[in-house]
Design an enzyme around this catalytic site. Structure first.
Site: not given
Length: 186
Positions: A10-12, A15-16, A84
């Site tokens: 997934h894209g950012q 939290w990333n 996840e």
């Protein structure tokens, strides 16, 4: 046409960006993540991807939708088996601040790597069977993808999986791994 499978992270999310362990906490994409999803879709244009699926988490679903719009591809039901890894009490923590002692203490509350493979590999095989002759992209997550990648390769890479990174799945190797691990399709 042979069935093709690939995973994409997934894209950012915010939290990333902060280096936080997300796990199953449902954090949305940020604007950078949305643009990453569109960019991956544009980069894959013309390659025949016709079905884009994602884990049930919002960040994966939104990435799948944005990619599908760029590709003119269909979307479908969430794939819960590609969610996840569960990080238990470490979710929300900044990875760099989690000590080895804390990780060891939380070990019994982290989803075991073998469990990730036990849920993900049969699901991928089932998707390939259910959508024979289709090119399928599934939006997943860093730890889940890293475990699948390393198991398929038979070695553990030190590097993680970047937002928007695509992992092509060798269907023959996937079946071989399922046989080695004695996993049965769902």
């Amino acid at each position: 046409m042979e069935t093709s499978l690939a995973l994409v992270r997934h894209g950012q999310t915010d939290w990333n960006l902060a280096g936080r362990l997300q796990g199953r906490t449902d954090i949305p994409l940020n604007e950078t993540g949305r643009e990453q999803a569109r960019a991956v879709g544009r980069a894959l244009a013309g390659q025949g991807w016709s079905l884009i699926l994602g884990s049930p988490l919002e960040r994966a679903q939104e990435t799948a939708t944005l990619m599908a719009e760029q590709l003119g591809a269909a979307t479908g039901d969430a794939v819960p088996e590609l969610i996840e890894r569960g990080f238990g009490p470490l979710e929300g923590r900044i990875m760099a601040e989690v000590s080895e002692e804390e990780t060891a203490a939380a070990k019994d509350q982290l989803e075991p790597r073998a469990d990730i493979l036990s849920r993900a590999i049969p699901a991928l095989l089932e998707l390939a069977k259910a959508h024979a002759g289709t090119k399928i992209m599934i939006v997943s997550h860093g730890a889940t993808m890293r475990n699948i990648r390393d198991a398929l390769a038979g070695t553990k890479e030190a590097r993680g999986v970047e937002n928007g990174e695509v992992l092509d799945i060798d269907s023959h190797r996937l079946q071989q791994l399922a046989d080695e691990l004695d996993l049965v399709a769902l």
